[in-house]
Design an enzyme around this catalytic site. Structure first.
Site, short mmCIF file in Angstrom:
data_model
loop_
_atom_site.label_atom_id
_atom_site.label_comp_id
_atom_site.label_asym_id
_atom_site.label_seq_id
_atom_site.Cartn_x
_atom_site.Cartn_y
_atom_site.Cartn_z
N HIS A 131 16.34 15.93 -6.38
CA HIS A 131 15.77 16.89 -5.43
C HIS A 131 16.71 18.10 -5.37
O HIS A 131 17.92 17.96 -5.50
CB HIS A 131 15.64 16.25 -4.04
CG HIS A 131 14.89 17.13 -3.08
ND1 HIS A 131 15.50 18.16 -2.41
CD2 HIS A 131 13.58 17.15 -2.71
CE1 HIS A 131 14.58 18.77 -1.67
NE2 HIS A 131 13.42 18.18 -1.83
N GLU A 158 8.88 21.47 -8.11
CA GLU A 158 9.18 22.01 -6.78
C GLU A 158 9.98 23.31 -6.93
O GLU A 158 11.21 23.27 -7.05
CB GLU A 158 10.03 21.01 -6.00
CG GLU A 158 9.34 19.73 -5.67
CD GLU A 158 9.82 19.18 -4.35
OE1 GLU A 158 8.99 19.02 -3.46
OE2 GLU A 158 11.03 18.96 -4.19
P1 PGA Z 1 8.66 21.14 2.29
O1 PGA Z 1 9.68 20.27 1.39
O2 PGA Z 1 7.32 20.50 2.14
O3 PGA Z 1 9.21 21.06 3.66
O4 PGA Z 1 8.69 22.53 1.70
C1 PGA Z 1 9.31 19.81 0.13
C2 PGA Z 1 10.41 19.01 -0.48
O5 PGA Z 1 11.58 19.29 -0.22
O6 PGA Z 1 10.16 18.07 -1.24
#
Ligand code: PGA
Length: 249
Positions: free
Chosen positions: A93, A165
Site C-alpha cells: 500500500h 491506486e
Molecule cells: P480512500 O483510501 O478510499 O480513503 O481514498 C483508499 C486506500 O488507501 O486504499
C-alpha cells in the site's frame, strides 16, 4: 461475475469497535453482487476471523513480514495470520511504500512469503501526482508490477490481485477518471501478458482504489478491465459499505 470489494480500515477502530462493525456487517451482507474482504488492524484480526468464520465475509491483514519467523521484533508473520484464519493480505500500500519506505524488492519478498503460506495478496501499485504530471504514470505502474511479481510462477498469480491506486487519489476526495482507470487496467494486463501469458493477463483480478464513494463507485468499478475496488475511508462506515456491497451492479 461478482465484484471484489476490499475494505482497508488502516489504523482506525479499536477491536471493540471492529467487533460491533462485523456483527452488523455479517448479519446484513447478502453476497449476491460482491465478494467482500475486510482488513482491520492486526489487533482486531483474531476477533474478526472468529466472527466471520463460516460467513460470506473474508478477512485480510494490512501488512505482513517478509521473513518466515525469528528475531524480527514487532513483526507479524504470514503463518501467524494463516493460523488465526486470515485469508488475504494487502501488500505494498502507498502508506507503506511512502511512510515506511518499502521498496518493490521488499514487497516482492513479502508476496513470496505470503503466497508460500497460503495467503492471497492484494498488491497495490500507483503513481504520484508528480509522476502523473510528467507523463510517467504507465512507466511507473509497469515497473512496480514487473518488480513485484518477479520470480512468481504463473499458477501463483491465481492468488495475486493487483490494486491500481493512484497516490494522488488516496484519501484526497479526488478520484481517477473512468478513462484513467481503464488505461491503467490495460497496462496492468499488458505487463502480465508480456511476463506470463494471454490467459494470465485475462484471469488476474485488477481493482481500482482511491476516493471511492457511493457516487463514483458504479462508474469506476464497471470500467473495462476492472474487477472490483479497494476502499479506505468509505469502508469505515458500516452502513455505507454494506449498501454498496449489497447493491453494486
Ligand atoms: P480512500 O483510501 O478510499 O480513503 O481514498 C483508499 C486506500 O488507501 O486504499
Amino acid at each position: 461475475m461478482k465484484k471484489l470489494l476490499i475494505g482497508n480500515f488502516k489504523m482506525n477502530q479499536n477491536p471493540s469497535q471492529t467487533k460491533q462493525y462485523l456483527i452488523k456487517f455479517v448479519a446484513g451482507f447478502n453476497g449476491n453482487r460482491a465478494d467482500v474482504v475486510l482488513c482491520p488492524s492486526f489487533v482486531s484480526l483474531p476477533i474478526s476471523a472468529y466472527l466471520t468464520k463460516g460467513s460470506l465475509v473474508k478477512i485480510g491483514a494490512q501488512n505482513v513480514s517478509d521473513e518466515e519467523e525469528g528475531a524480527y521484533t514487532g513483526e507479524i508473520s504470514a503463518q501467524m495470520l494463516k493460523d488465526i484464519g486470515v485469508e488475504y493480505v494487502i501488500i505494498g500500500h502507498s502508506d507503506r511504500r511512502l511512510k515506511y519506505k518499502e521498496s518493490d524488492k521488499l514487497i516482492n519478498k513479502k508476496i513470496k512469503t505470503a503466497l508460500k503460506n497460503g495467503l492471497k495478496c492484494v498488491v497495490c501499485v500507483g503513481e504520484t501526482l508528480a509522476d502523473r504530471n510528467t507523463g510517467k504514470t504507465f512507466d511507473v505502474i509497469r515497473h512496480q508490477i514487473e518488480e513485484c511479481v518477479r520470480g512468481l510462477y504463473e499458477n501463483e498469480l491465481e492468488s495475486v490481485i493487483i490494486a491500481y491506486e493512484p497516490i494522488w487519489a488516496i484519501g484526497t476526495g479526488q478520484n481517477a477518471s473512468v478513462k484513467d482507470v481503464e488505461n491503467a487496467a490495460k497496462v496492468v494486463r499488458k505487463v502480465i501478458y508480456e511476463s506470463y501469458s494471454e490467459k494470465a493477463s485475462r484471469d488476474i483480478q485488477v481493482l481500482y482504489g482511491g476516493s471511492l464513494n457511493e457516487k463514483n463507485v458504479g462508474a469506476l468499478l464497471n470500467c473495462a478491465g476492472i474487477d472490483g475496488g479497494l476502499f479506505g475511508k468509505l469502508s469505515l462506515n458500516v452502513n455505507q459499505f454494506l449498501d454498496i456491497a449489497n447493491n453494486i451492479k
